[in-house]
Design a protein around this motif. Structure first.
Motif, short mmCIF file in Angstrom:
data_model
loop_
_atom_site.label_atom_id
_atom_site.label_comp_id
_atom_site.label_asym_id
_atom_site.label_seq_id
_atom_site.Cartn_x
_atom_site.Cartn_y
_atom_site.Cartn_z
N SER A 13 32.67 -64.30 10.32
CA SER A 13 31.30 -64.11 10.06
C SER A 13 31.11 -62.79 9.06
O SER A 13 32.05 -62.23 8.93
N GLY A 14 29.90 -63.03 8.58
CA GLY A 14 29.60 -61.81 7.42
C GLY A 14 29.80 -60.55 7.75
O GLY A 14 29.24 -60.04 8.83
N HIS A 15 30.82 -59.75 7.05
CA HIS A 15 30.83 -58.41 7.52
C HIS A 15 31.18 -57.62 6.21
O HIS A 15 31.92 -57.98 5.25
N ASP A 16 30.69 -56.41 6.14
CA ASP A 16 31.13 -55.66 4.94
C ASP A 16 32.47 -55.32 4.86
O ASP A 16 33.12 -54.80 5.73
N CYS A 41 37.82 -50.94 10.78
CA CYS A 41 36.79 -51.85 10.30
C CYS A 41 35.35 -51.41 10.09
O CYS A 41 35.45 -51.12 8.89
N ILE A 42 34.49 -51.42 10.95
CA ILE A 42 33.31 -51.17 10.56
C ILE A 42 33.24 -49.40 10.16
O ILE A 42 32.54 -49.05 9.55
N GLY A 43 34.14 -48.90 10.91
CA GLY A 43 34.17 -47.44 10.81
C GLY A 43 34.44 -47.10 9.51
O GLY A 43 33.96 -46.12 8.80
N HIS A 44 35.48 -47.89 8.72
CA HIS A 44 35.61 -47.41 7.40
C HIS A 44 34.37 -47.68 6.52
O HIS A 44 34.14 -47.02 5.54
N PRO A 60 37.55 -48.95 2.11
CA PRO A 60 38.07 -50.31 2.27
C PRO A 60 38.07 -50.51 3.60
O PRO A 60 38.94 -49.79 4.41
N ILE A 61 37.87 -51.79 3.92
CA ILE A 61 38.12 -52.31 5.17
C ILE A 61 39.68 -52.23 5.71
O ILE A 61 40.50 -52.28 4.94
N SER A 62 40.19 -52.08 7.12
CA SER A 62 41.43 -52.34 7.55
C SER A 62 41.52 -52.14 8.75
O SER A 62 40.28 -52.68 9.35
N CYS A 63 42.51 -52.15 9.49
CA CYS A 63 42.76 -52.32 11.09
C CYS A 63 43.75 -51.37 11.49
O CYS A 63 44.84 -51.09 11.03
#
Length: 655
Positions: free
Chosen positions: A26-29, A355-358, A364-367
């Protein structure tokens, strides 16, 4: 088709498009856009999930009007110049058989930042403030409303020209269409407010504009919170009435259901629910929506495993499942599920850190478990080595496990030695705290990856000079971790002072009475230990060096833990540093005034005062050339699992 998940891996018809399976991102920044445009990094990120078998990729929000720039890294679809970038992205996703939709977006009053640091003018139906961001918006004029509504249609046309398969209008989480729909936010008395018909007009015209300008055969859907779960948010009854009306008018090809609202702290937690929320907890909301519409319904909300998604679809609660953070953590989850390799899935633990914390920090997104995420162009396809090395990994925490997994997968001969009885490092402590049991999955996942890659893991094995010489390694990865830091304190009358590790492990018994937890860092340790003790019906005072407990946690995780602390009646004293203690008093110093602060009637003190690196053994001192030693994780500098795993990956990639 797999027989284990027949519903999940059946095709789904959405409008004029057939999606190959029921798993969607789903859509996510992502913070991978640049100047409002698609980048090579963003394409690589989504292509990895399409290649991993996701049936549908929904892109992050695309602004439909210049006033929609709610962050400095939002995608924009306000100019025809955006078309080539979206076209390259669509081509990359389609290459793997997946479909791709865009999100059409305006935040209304939910503005986070501006390009130059000044406060932007936020547009909304009425001058009703946002509690969470403390934004007072300006009521939109009729001309501005028409401008924005036209923006939805123009953006839909551009995304169709780019080759996307559809769009969804974001009316979830208290953004602009939901603000128009809400009787709490929209207090207009003209044709855009008043009764439900007036308040629904904005969303109805946005949907109609997208359909008219994009043309026939192009999917137009709606994302909506089934309940905003906020004190002034949309409730389920109103949402159901609205979507039923829109569907009856033929304006919807599908509905994507989530929960929560950006406008309040309690509502925002559901945007990316932390691990305290149960798997698929929003499915009942999707089922209610599905009962009043005749189009497919998707659902998002902590759906991490294929068996969870399969059950939701089999039960008729939804037609497809957003497994967004699960795909951030393991882009290959769909293909692993389809091939029956469920035990190989790297399960998301809902930590929200990278993820959303970044995103909320502008990175940029990561995990934390899979730092290849967001770095696909650098790490996603590491080459097999041409010269096999004997690699010795010292330490079995997250850093050592990741280094072992990647090095072995690349073809090296890897042996990992862990001095303790189990691998895992501090994760083994974190998983014991209230609401954090799922965090232990980090170790399960990393250990499984290392063993499947061929790394040999030896526990209860401490490396000394003899063992090092016997191993004769070509390279050493030092991942020896950290130990609790105990600062100098002025102690009188032999007070009980213990470190957090021993309390979590149950190694020491605290006396009866009030316990002070002295928290220097403001992360999960101090707050988690306070909740741990409160669950044992202890009276707890949490003294933190920062402005708030959990200050360095991702805000949704922090909100959930702080709410629990309030319910558990944990006393919190901010802005204090620990100075000393005696038999019944803890002496602190205020970090702003430097004045004394006393907590009296105390039976014991628990220290959460950070960590110090463990640098023993020193391979260089034991004869290994320094250019063959790579130190990673906390033994370099104590930080978090995220940095440890990233450094393990980086070290293994360099071997």
């Amino acid at each position: 088709m797999t027989t284990r998940f027949p519903h999940l891996f059946s095709p789904l018809r959405i409008g004029g498009v057939t999606v190959p399976n029921r798993i969607l991102s789903s859509g996510h920044d992502t913070v991978l856009a640049e100047d409002g445009a698609v980048t090579d990094d963003l394409i690589a990120y989504h292509e990895a999930r399409a290649a991993g078998g996701a049936g549908l990729i929904v892109l992050q929000v695309s602004g439909v009007h210049e006033s929609a720039r709610y962050t400095t890294h939002v995608l924009m679809a306000t100019d025809d110049a955006c078309v080539p970038g979206y076209a390259r992205l669509a081509e990359a996703v389609h290459r793997h058989g997946a479909k791709v939709f865009g999100q059409l977006f305006h935040p209304g009053r939910e503005i986070l930042e501006s390009k130059d640091g000044t406060a932007p003018v936020a547009w909304a139906p009425s001058a009703t403030p946002s509690e969470r961001f403390h934004v007072m918006p300006r009521a939109m004029t009729e001309a501005e409303i028409h401008e924005v509504v036209d923006g939805y249609g123009q953006a839909a046309r551009r995304l169709r020209e780019a080759g996307l398969d559809g769009v969804e209008i974001v009316a979830s989480h208290g953004y602009l269409p939901a603000q128009f729909l809400s009787p709490h936010v929209n207090v207009r008395t003209d044709g855009w407010g008043g009764d439900l018909g007036g308040r629904l007009r904005f969303l109805r015209e946005a949907l109609r504009g997208a359909r008219d300008q994009a043309g026939p055969g192009f999917v137009v859907g709606l994302r909506v919170s089934g309940d905003e779960l906020s004190h002034d948010g949309l409730d389920t009854g109103l949402v159901l009435e609205a979507v039923a009306l829109l569907d009856a008018e033929g304006l919807l090809d599908y509905v994507s259901v989530c929960a929560g609202s950006s406008s309040s702290l309690s509502g925002a937690e559901h945007i990316a629910p932390p691990m305290v929320r149960s798997a698929g907890y929003t499915a009942p909301l999707a089922a209610k929506v599905r009962a009043v519409v005749g189009v497919p319904v998707m659902v998002a909300g902590r759906i991490n495993q294929p068996q969870e998604a399969e059950q939701i679809i089999a039960d008729g609660r939804a037609d497809a499942c957003a497994m967004t953070r699960a795909l951030i953590c393991d882009p290959e989850l769909p293909v692993k599920s389809a091939q029956g390799r469920v035990e190989e899935i790297r399960a998301c633990v809902g930590c929200n850190q990278a993820c959303i914390g970044h995103f909320q920090l502008g990175h940029p997104i990561s995990c934390i478990q899979h730092p290849e995420t967001g770095r696909e162009r650098r790490f996603a396809a590491l080459p097999t080595v041409t010269r096999r090395k004997r690699v010795l990994v010292i330490g079995g925490g997250p850093a050592g496990l990741k280094a072992a997994a990647v090095a072995a997968a690349r073809g090296h001969e890897v042996e990992l030695h862990e001095a303790g009885r189990r691998v895992g490092g501090q994760v083994l402590l974190a998983e014991r705290l209230p609401g954090r049991a799922e965090f232990g999955g980090v170790v399960t996942n990393l250990e499984g990856e290392a063993r499947r890659a061929g790394a040999r893991i030896r526990t209860g094995s401490r490396i000394d000079a003899v063992a090092l010489a016997a191993a004769a390694p070509d390279a050493v990865v030092l991942a020896t971790g950290a130990r609790p830091r105990r600062p100098h304190l002025e102690l009188m009358d032999e007070p009980v002072v213990l470190d957090a590790w021993s309390v979590i492990r149950g190694d020491a018994v605290l006396p009866r009475g009030r316990i002070v937890v002295a928290d220097w860092r403001g992360d999960w340790i101090g707050l988690g230990v306070a909740l741990h003790l409160a669950a044992q019906r202890r009276k707890v005072t949490l003294c933190v060096t920062g402005f708030a407990a959990g200050e360095h946690l991702q805000q949704y995780v922090r909100a959930a833990m702080l709410a629990e602390a309030v319910r558990a009646r944990v006393d919190i004293v901010p802005n204090v540093r620990l100075h000393g203690a005696d038999a019944d008093t803890v002496y602190l110093q205020h970090t702003l005034t430097e004045g004394p602060v006393l907590v009296e009637g105390v039976a014991g003190v628990v220290l959460a005062q950070g960590h110090l690196p463990v640098t023993d053994p020193d391979p260089v001192a034991l004869g290994i050339p320094s250019d063959r030693v790579l130190a990673v994780g906390d033994c370099v500098a104590p930080r978090t699992v995220e940095e440890a795993v990233l450094e393990g990956l980086t070290a293994a990639a360099a071997l």
